[in-house]
Enzyme design. Structure first.
Site, PDB file in Angstrom:
ATOM      1  N   LYS A 132       0.854  -1.181   0.000  1.00 36.75           N
ATOM      2  CA  LYS A 132       0.000   0.000   0.000  1.00 36.75           C
ATOM      3  C   LYS A 132       0.889   1.231   0.000  1.00 36.75           C
ATOM      4  O   LYS A 132       1.988   1.202   0.560  1.00 36.75           O
ATOM      5  CB  LYS A 132      -0.864   0.007   1.268  1.00 36.75           C
ATOM      6  CG  LYS A 132      -2.072   0.889   1.190  1.00 36.75           C
ATOM      7  CD  LYS A 132      -3.286   0.168   0.673  1.00 36.75           C
ATOM      8  CE  LYS A 132      -4.478   1.088   0.611  1.00 36.75           C
ATOM      9  NZ  LYS A 132      -5.696   0.368   0.262  1.00 36.75           N
ATOM     10  N   GLY A 167     -20.794   6.501   5.823  1.00 45.83           N
ATOM     11  CA  GLY A 167     -20.004   6.927   4.667  1.00 45.83           C
ATOM     12  C   GLY A 167     -20.718   6.619   3.365  1.00 45.83           C
ATOM     13  O   GLY A 167     -21.013   5.464   3.060  1.00 45.83           O
TER      14      GLY A 167
HETATM   15  P1  NAI Z   1     -14.507   7.806  -0.371  1.00 47.54           P
HETATM   16  O1  NAI Z   1     -13.491   8.787   0.108  1.00 47.54           O
HETATM   17  O2  NAI Z   1     -15.094   7.953  -1.719  1.00 47.54           O
HETATM   18  O3  NAI Z   1     -15.726   7.761   0.676  1.00 47.54           O
HETATM   19  C1  NAI Z   1     -15.606   7.887   2.052  1.00 47.54           C
HETATM   20  C2  NAI Z   1     -16.856   8.623   2.530  1.00 47.54           C
HETATM   21  O4  NAI Z   1     -16.875   8.608   3.958  1.00 47.54           O
HETATM   22  C3  NAI Z   1     -16.892  10.086   2.102  1.00 47.54           C
HETATM   23  O5  NAI Z   1     -18.161  10.381   1.547  1.00 47.54           O
HETATM   24  C4  NAI Z   1     -16.644  10.852   3.399  1.00 47.54           C
HETATM   25  O6  NAI Z   1     -17.279  12.119   3.408  1.00 47.54           O
HETATM   26  C5  NAI Z   1     -17.252   9.902   4.401  1.00 47.54           C
HETATM   27  N1  NAI Z   1     -16.778  10.055   5.774  1.00 47.54           N
HETATM   28  C6  NAI Z   1     -15.540  10.370   6.222  1.00 47.54           C
HETATM   29  N2  NAI Z   1     -15.520  10.385   7.559  1.00 47.54           N
HETATM   30  C7  NAI Z   1     -16.770  10.063   7.968  1.00 47.54           C
HETATM   31  C8  NAI Z   1     -17.383   9.895   9.240  1.00 47.54           C
HETATM   32  N3  NAI Z   1     -16.712  10.069  10.375  1.00 47.54           N
HETATM   33  N4  NAI Z   1     -18.675   9.533   9.283  1.00 47.54           N
HETATM   34  C9  NAI Z   1     -19.387   9.342   8.157  1.00 47.54           C
HETATM   35  N5  NAI Z   1     -18.865   9.505   6.917  1.00 47.54           N
HETATM   36  C10 NAI Z   1     -17.577   9.846   6.838  1.00 47.54           C
HETATM   37  O7  NAI Z   1     -13.824   6.368  -0.180  1.00 47.54           O
HETATM   38  P2  NAI Z   1     -14.290   4.968  -0.785  1.00 47.54           P
HETATM   39  O8  NAI Z   1     -13.500   4.689  -1.995  1.00 47.54           O
HETATM   40  O9  NAI Z   1     -15.769   4.909  -0.819  1.00 47.54           O
HETATM   41  O10 NAI Z   1     -13.759   3.987   0.346  1.00 47.54           O
HETATM   42  C11 NAI Z   1     -14.428   3.845   1.592  1.00 47.54           C
HETATM   43  C12 NAI Z   1     -13.638   2.893   2.467  1.00 47.54           C
HETATM   44  O11 NAI Z   1     -13.550   1.620   1.837  1.00 47.54           O
HETATM   45  C13 NAI Z   1     -12.190   3.326   2.733  1.00 47.54           C
HETATM   46  O12 NAI Z   1     -11.828   2.934   4.029  1.00 47.54           O
HETATM   47  C14 NAI Z   1     -11.392   2.535   1.705  1.00 47.54           C
HETATM   48  O13 NAI Z   1     -10.060   2.294   2.124  1.00 47.54           O
HETATM   49  C15 NAI Z   1     -12.183   1.242   1.673  1.00 47.54           C
HETATM   50  N6  NAI Z   1     -12.040   0.509   0.435  1.00 47.54           N
HETATM   51  C16 NAI Z   1     -12.341   1.086  -0.759  1.00 47.54           C
HETATM   52  C17 NAI Z   1     -12.212   0.371  -1.935  1.00 47.54           C
HETATM   53  C18 NAI Z   1     -12.625   0.945  -3.259  1.00 47.54           C
HETATM   54  O14 NAI Z   1     -12.775   0.181  -4.227  1.00 47.54           O
HETATM   55  N7  NAI Z   1     -12.836   2.262  -3.357  1.00 47.54           N
HETATM   56  C19 NAI Z   1     -11.707  -1.005  -1.932  1.00 47.54           C
HETATM   57  C20 NAI Z   1     -11.500  -1.549  -0.607  1.00 47.54           C
HETATM   58  C21 NAI Z   1     -11.625  -0.792   0.516  1.00 47.54           C
END
Ligand code: NAI
Length: 346
Positions: free
Chosen positions: A78, A178
């Site tokens: 990572k 989220g």
């Molecule tokens: P993203 O950044 O698009 O979405 C994260 C969301 O969580 C945002 O809308 C943000 O405003 C919100 N957020 C942040 N802090 C918050 C809180 N305290 N309470 C509520 N909402 C909050 O990220 P994404 O790509 O959706 O990823 C989400 C999670 O899944 C991350 O931890 C990432 O590492 C994990 N992940 C993502 C993958 C992917 O394909 N994008 C693959 C595997 C894991």
């Protein structure tokens, strides 16, 4: 750094700095036993260099376990880029990061993660071939988040059946923490399956859209984890399941996309004691890495990738059988299962 109980040794950690662009990045290669270390690149503001290093070490270890459980021919790695303070030249920053990836000669392959986009990956492609998650003309590729969401969705379906005794998600109450790239797609799948959504995001506009589009109930970010629901899906950032939050949870099943949901292994034990079934993040959220790994190998095709991602449901089933047999917790059983696969591939 070397082999602390909670943080086993990593094979290699690269610190990359480029004063001209402001790049400060950490690339952690946890294990290349199964193949080149594959895992996304996060662009994030960290309070300290130590916090960034800790994130890179924890996330790369998680990638080793994720890739192993998904039977991918890749190890775990990572990268984190420390977000420069103030304005910065994004393409130049990513070009510098790409040179750092290239310097590893293919031992590490990167893709999107929190804070990085398909456009960033396309920029990297000009500097290094060791990158995936790029829309490709006439071939499979691009944003992995819908595949991640599909994997989480099938895991919730399997968990609801096996843990909650629900043969359908119709009327099942799901709390989504989220509504980002993964959380939003997951909300779409859950809504289409008849689930009742409770949602929170720090971004009020996303919450408003979810209320309008899915009839979701909005709660504050401080209240989402303790919402009165059947299933909790953490889809924001890590360590949401900790000493403070675990005693307050009301869901009976946890399955979400966020990496490193458990602050410590003891929090997994505490969940079990409370009668809450926690499906380990790296088992449930492997859809994205399955997608970018297929793309990278040039063997992707939408239907085949979706079928492979759907197999996450079978792994949930097998995990729960193993948990029964071992009289242990899902988190510990999954760790042992994944580590048994961290071996060199023929
Ligand atoms: P993203 O950044 O698009 O979405 C994260 C969301 O969580 C945002 O809308 C943000 O405003 C919100 N957020 C942040 N802090 C918050 C809180 N305290 N309470 C509520 N909402 C909050 O990220 P994404 O790509 O959706 O990823 C989400 C999670 O899944 C991350 O931890 C990432 O590492 C994990 N992940 C993502 C993958 C992917 O394909 N994008 C693959 C595997 C894991």
């Amino acid at each position: 750094l070397f082999g602390l109980p909670e943080q086993p040794a990593h094979e290699r950690v690269l610190l990359a700095a480029d004063p001209a662009t402001g790049l400060k990045a950490i690339v952690a290669l946890h294990s290349t036993a199964r193949g080149p270390a594959f895992g996304g690149c996060r662009l994030w503001h960290y309070d300290s260099d130590a916090a960034a290093l800790n994130d890179a070490l924890r996330l790369s270890q998680g990638m080793s376990l994720k890739n192993a459980l998904a039977d991918l021919p890749f190890g775990g790695g990572k990268a984190v880029i420390l977000k420069p303070p103030g304005a910065f030249d994004r393409p130049a920053l990513f070009a510098a990061f790409g040179r750092a990836v290239q310097s590893l000669g293919g031992a590490y392959i990167t893709a999107e993660d929190v804070g990085t986009t398909t456009a960033d990956m396309r920029g990297l492609q000009a500097v290094t071939p060791f990158v995936s998650g790029i829309p490709r003309d006439g071939a499979f590729g691009g944003d992995p988040s819908p595949k991640t969401a599909w994997g989480v969705f099938v895991a919730i379906q399997a968990g609801a059946r096996l843990v909650l005794g629900r043969t359908s998600l119709e009327g099942v109450r799901v709390a989504l923490q989220g509504l980002g790239a993964v959380g939003w797609h997951l909300a779409e799948f859950l809504h289409a399956a008849g689930a009742k959504l409770v949602v929170a995001d720090v971004d009020a506009a996303k919450v408003e859209r979810a209320v309008a589009q899915f009839g979701a109930v909005a709660v504050g970010v401080a209240d989402i984890l303790a919402a009165e629901v059947d299933v909790l899906a953490p889809c924001a950032l890590g360590a949401s399941l900790n000493e403070q939050t675990v005693p307050t949870l009301r869901a009976k099943l946890i399955a979400g996309a966020a990496n490193n949901q458990l602050a410590t292994p003891a929090d997994g034990d505490a969940l079990q004691r409370r009668g809450i079934c926690y499906l380990p993040d790296y088992l449930v959220n492997a859809g994205g890495i399955i997608s970018v790994a297929r793309e990278y190998r040039g063997e992707g095709e939408e239907a085949a990738v979706m079928a492979e991602v759907s197999r996450i449901a079978e792994r949930v089933e097998e995990l729960l059988l193993r948990v029964q047999a071992a009289d242990s917790t899902p988190a510990r059983v999954a760790d042992d299962w994944a580590r048994s696969k961290l071996v060199h591939q023929p």
